[in-house]
Write an enzyme that holds these catalytic residues in place. Structure first.
Site, PDB file in Angstrom:
ATOM      1  N   LYS A 271       0.840  -1.208   0.000  1.00 49.38           N
ATOM      2  CA  LYS A 271       0.000   0.000   0.000  1.00 49.38           C
ATOM      3  C   LYS A 271       0.865   1.244   0.000  1.00 49.38           C
ATOM      4  O   LYS A 271       2.021   1.223   0.454  1.00 49.38           O
ATOM      5  CB  LYS A 271      -0.930   0.039   1.218  1.00 49.38           C
ATOM      6  CG  LYS A 271      -0.233   0.039   2.594  1.00 49.38           C
ATOM      7  CD  LYS A 271       0.214   1.398   3.120  1.00 49.38           C
ATOM      8  CE  LYS A 271       0.926   1.294   4.475  1.00 49.38           C
ATOM      9  NZ  LYS A 271       1.717   2.451   4.854  1.00 49.38           N
TER      10      LYS A 271
ATOM     11  N   PRO B  22       9.065  -3.728  -0.352  1.00 51.38           N
ATOM     12  CA  PRO B  22      10.235  -3.343   0.436  1.00 51.38           C
ATOM     13  C   PRO B  22      10.025  -3.627   1.926  1.00 51.38           C
ATOM     14  O   PRO B  22       8.920  -3.446   2.436  1.00 51.38           O
ATOM     15  CB  PRO B  22      10.361  -1.832   0.201  1.00 51.38           C
ATOM     16  CG  PRO B  22       9.455  -1.496  -0.929  1.00 51.38           C
ATOM     17  CD  PRO B  22       8.516  -2.633  -1.145  1.00 51.38           C
ATOM     18  N   VAL B  23      11.077  -4.078   2.618  1.00 54.15           N
ATOM     19  CA  VAL B  23      10.969  -4.423   4.043  1.00 54.15           C
ATOM     20  C   VAL B  23      11.275  -3.186   4.881  1.00 54.15           C
ATOM     21  O   VAL B  23      12.260  -2.476   4.620  1.00 54.15           O
ATOM     22  CB  VAL B  23      11.933  -5.580   4.386  1.00 54.15           C
ATOM     23  CG1 VAL B  23      11.915  -5.874   5.885  1.00 54.15           C
ATOM     24  CG2 VAL B  23      11.530  -6.834   3.610  1.00 54.15           C
TER      25      VAL B  23
ATOM     26  N   GLY C 124       9.759  -0.497   4.792  1.00 51.27           N
ATOM     27  CA  GLY C 124       9.801   0.574   3.802  1.00 51.27           C
ATOM     28  C   GLY C 124       8.627   1.521   3.843  1.00 51.27           C
ATOM     29  O   GLY C 124       8.518   2.409   3.004  1.00 51.27           O
TER      30      GLY C 124
ATOM     31  N   ALA D  55       3.939  -1.377   4.287  1.00 50.76           N
ATOM     32  CA  ALA D  55       3.161  -2.365   5.053  1.00 50.76           C
ATOM     33  C   ALA D  55       3.353  -3.801   4.566  1.00 50.76           C
ATOM     34  O   ALA D  55       2.409  -4.584   4.529  1.00 50.76           O
ATOM     35  CB  ALA D  55       1.682  -1.994   5.086  1.00 50.76           C
ATOM     36  N   GLY D  56       4.591  -4.143   4.225  1.00 48.75           N
ATOM     37  CA  GLY D  56       4.861  -5.499   3.739  1.00 48.75           C
ATOM     38  C   GLY D  56       4.565  -6.577   4.764  1.00 48.75           C
ATOM     39  O   GLY D  56       3.987  -7.619   4.441  1.00 48.75           O
TER      40      GLY D  56
ATOM     41  N   SER E 144       2.477  -6.401   7.254  1.00 57.89           N
ATOM     42  CA  SER E 144       1.018  -6.450   7.419  1.00 57.89           C
ATOM     43  C   SER E 144       0.379  -7.182   6.247  1.00 57.89           C
ATOM     44  O   SER E 144      -0.568  -7.959   6.424  1.00 57.89           O
ATOM     45  CB  SER E 144       0.452  -5.027   7.515  1.00 57.89           C
ATOM     46  OG  SER E 144       1.002  -4.356   8.623  1.00 57.89           O
TER      47      SER E 144
ATOM     48  N   ASP F  70      -2.532  -1.923  10.239  1.00 55.21           N
ATOM     49  CA  ASP F  70      -2.405  -1.949   8.779  1.00 55.21           C
ATOM     50  C   ASP F  70      -2.766  -3.311   8.176  1.00 55.21           C
ATOM     51  O   ASP F  70      -2.660  -3.488   6.963  1.00 55.21           O
ATOM     52  CB  ASP F  70      -0.961  -1.618   8.361  1.00 55.21           C
ATOM     53  CG  ASP F  70      -0.669  -0.119   8.415  1.00 55.21           C
ATOM     54  OD1 ASP F  70      -1.593   0.660   8.720  1.00 55.21           O
ATOM     55  OD2 ASP F  70       0.483   0.260   8.145  1.00 55.21           O
TER      56      ASP F  70
HETATM   57  P1  ATP Z   1       4.280  -0.253   8.037  1.00 54.79           P
HETATM   58  O1  ATP Z   1       4.181   0.589   6.820  1.00 54.79           O
HETATM   59  O2  ATP Z   1       3.074  -1.137   8.282  1.00 54.79           O
HETATM   60  O3  ATP Z   1       4.716   0.447   9.264  1.00 54.79           O
HETATM   61  P2  ATP Z   1       6.713  -1.185   6.945  1.00 54.79           P
HETATM   62  O4  ATP Z   1       6.349  -1.407   5.536  1.00 54.79           O
HETATM   63  O5  ATP Z   1       7.469   0.054   7.272  1.00 54.79           O
HETATM   64  O6  ATP Z   1       5.423  -1.306   7.810  1.00 54.79           O
HETATM   65  P3  ATP Z   1       7.416  -3.925   7.247  1.00 54.79           P
HETATM   66  O7  ATP Z   1       8.007  -4.365   5.947  1.00 54.79           O
HETATM   67  O8  ATP Z   1       6.045  -4.367   7.553  1.00 54.79           O
HETATM   68  O9  ATP Z   1       7.562  -2.369   7.443  1.00 54.79           O
HETATM   69  O10 ATP Z   1       8.438  -4.404   8.365  1.00 54.79           O
HETATM   70  C1  ATP Z   1       8.580  -3.786   9.626  1.00 54.79           C
HETATM   71  C2  ATP Z   1       9.328  -4.768  10.521  1.00 54.79           C
HETATM   72  O11 ATP Z   1       8.465  -5.859  10.789  1.00 54.79           O
HETATM   73  C3  ATP Z   1      10.548  -5.369   9.851  1.00 54.79           C
HETATM   74  O12 ATP Z   1      11.702  -4.638  10.141  1.00 54.79           O
HETATM   75  C4  ATP Z   1      10.600  -6.766  10.393  1.00 54.79           C
HETATM   76  O13 ATP Z   1      11.470  -6.832  11.511  1.00 54.79           O
HETATM   77  C5  ATP Z   1       9.199  -7.060  10.912  1.00 54.79           C
HETATM   78  N1  ATP Z   1       8.434  -8.095  10.169  1.00 54.79           N
HETATM   79  C6  ATP Z   1       7.622  -8.988  10.732  1.00 54.79           C
HETATM   80  N2  ATP Z   1       7.052  -9.771   9.815  1.00 54.79           N
HETATM   81  C7  ATP Z   1       7.492  -9.381   8.620  1.00 54.79           C
HETATM   82  C8  ATP Z   1       7.243  -9.825   7.286  1.00 54.79           C
HETATM   83  N3  ATP Z   1       6.418 -10.837   7.012  1.00 54.79           N
HETATM   84  N4  ATP Z   1       7.851  -9.165   6.286  1.00 54.79           N
HETATM   85  C9  ATP Z   1       8.656  -8.119   6.566  1.00 54.79           C
HETATM   86  N5  ATP Z   1       8.964  -7.684   7.808  1.00 54.79           N
HETATM   87  C10 ATP Z   1       8.370  -8.300   8.835  1.00 54.79           C
END
Ligand code: ATP
Length: 307
Positions: free
Chosen positions: A14, A107-108, A110, A113-114, A116, A149
């Site tokens: 998203k 992206p992790v 990033g 919400a990967g 989520s 999310d």
């Molecule tokens: P959001 O936008 O919801 O705040 P994000 O996109 O910034 O999330 P995610 O990729 O969801 O961040 O990852 C945040 C942290 O969650 C990661 O640093 C990781 O330690 C942890 N995590 C737990 N499960 C997962 C998963 N399935 N994929 C990626 N990271 C995960």
């Protein structure tokens, strides 16, 4: 693979078209108005029965094109997909242990919400694997328990979230919008970005839905939408990662209709008018060396889907 022993679910990332953040509440959450938009960057989550594992427990594996991102995905029960399987198992008599394989393109850490998305996909995949006993309404409730999310990727398309972001209502959109996402080296912690927001903005007003943004979406007008994009967390993300300012400038100078940090960052999102403009902007971002890479996507797209 046989659909009765393995189920794969495709789930989108998203971008927040509007992220309005109110003051911190007594329970520690922030009141949000959050316009989620699902874009065509997909993770795939495959679950298969693992009779050697206790019901509701998971063994995880992960792959993806970006080793630096894959390396940051936890493979223990801190993984949101494993937590989703455990939560669903509590109300599914036919639950088994599962192997969960994550194929990551989102992206992790990033701001897209990967984690989520993977949790939402794991709910759908396990529910299918275990016989589909849990209703969609209940899946949405379980998703909200897992995180603010997590419900949206079950729905996909475009929706506004209120409360802590988890109470969702669909938002009508005409046509397709074209996006470029600038990926960063390293992630940003969502909790740290919210803490920085509170530091910078202790007097935040109550958040309100931007009606101009809603009208731009209904009209399918990329020019208007670009002008209406807004993210209250952007200042906090830029404060923690000042280099993102230069990334946004590259996109604006190259003619993006809108340029924002995605959610809590550090991914930056650029709206453009056509797939050709998206390819040009992605090339400009890569050439600038201000970001790690740039990828193209479109939205809105459907939510978690069994493939
Ligand atoms: P959001 O936008 O919801 O705040 P994000 O996109 O910034 O999330 P995610 O990729 O969801 O961040 O990852 C945040 C942290 O969650 C990661 O640093 C990781 O330690 C942890 N995590 C737990 N499960 C997962 C998963 N399935 N994929 C990626 N990271 C995960």
């Amino acid at each position: 693979m046989n659909a009765t022993t393995a189920v794969t679910v495709r789930v989108p990332a998203k971008v927040n078209l509007q992220l309005a953040v109110g003051p911190a509440r007594d329970d520690g959450y922030h009141g949000l108005v959050n316009v989620f938009h699902a874009v065509s960057l997909f993770d795939e989550v495959t679950v298969s029965a693992a009779p050697d594992l206790r019901p509701g427990t998971a063994a995880l594996s992960v792959d993806g094109d970006r080793p630096d991102h894959v390396a940051r995905v936890p493979l223990d029960d801190g993984n949101l997909a494993a937590r989703a399987a455990a939560l669903l198992a509590r109300e599914t008599p036919t639950a088994t242990g599962v192997r969960i394989h994550l194929s990551k393109a989102i992206p992790v850490a990033g701001g897209m919400a990967g984690g989520s998305a993977d949790a939402a996909a794991a709910l759908v995949a396990c529910n299918t694997l275990w016989g589909g006993g849990v209703s969609r309404t209940r899946l949405l409730e379980l998703a909200a328990d897992l995180g603010s999310d997590v419900p949206f990727p079950l729905l996909g398309r475009t929706a506004v979230g209120t409360g802590r972001g988890e109470r969702l209502a669909p938002v009508p959109v005409r046509g397709t919008f074209h996006w470029v996402f600038a990926l960063a080296e390293g992630g940003l912690s969502t909790a740290e970005v919210f803490a920085e927001y509170d530091r910078l903005r202790p007097d935040a007003p109550q958040p309100r839905l931007d009606e101009e943004l809603v009208a731009a979406l209904a009209a399918g007008d990329a020019l208007r939408l670009g002008a209406a994009l807004g993210n209250d967390l952007q200042r906090a993300a830029l404060s923690l990662r000042p280099g993102l300012g230069a990334v946004l400038d590259v996109g604006r100078d190259a003619g993006a209709l809108g340029a924002i940090v995605s959610g809590s960052g550090p991914t930056c999102a650029f709206l453009v008018g056509s797939p050709d403009r998206a390819r040009e902007l992605a090339a400009a971002l890569r050439d600038s060396k201000e970001c790690a890479d740039a990828v193209i996507a479109h939205g809105p797209v459907p939510g978690a889907t069994v493939v």
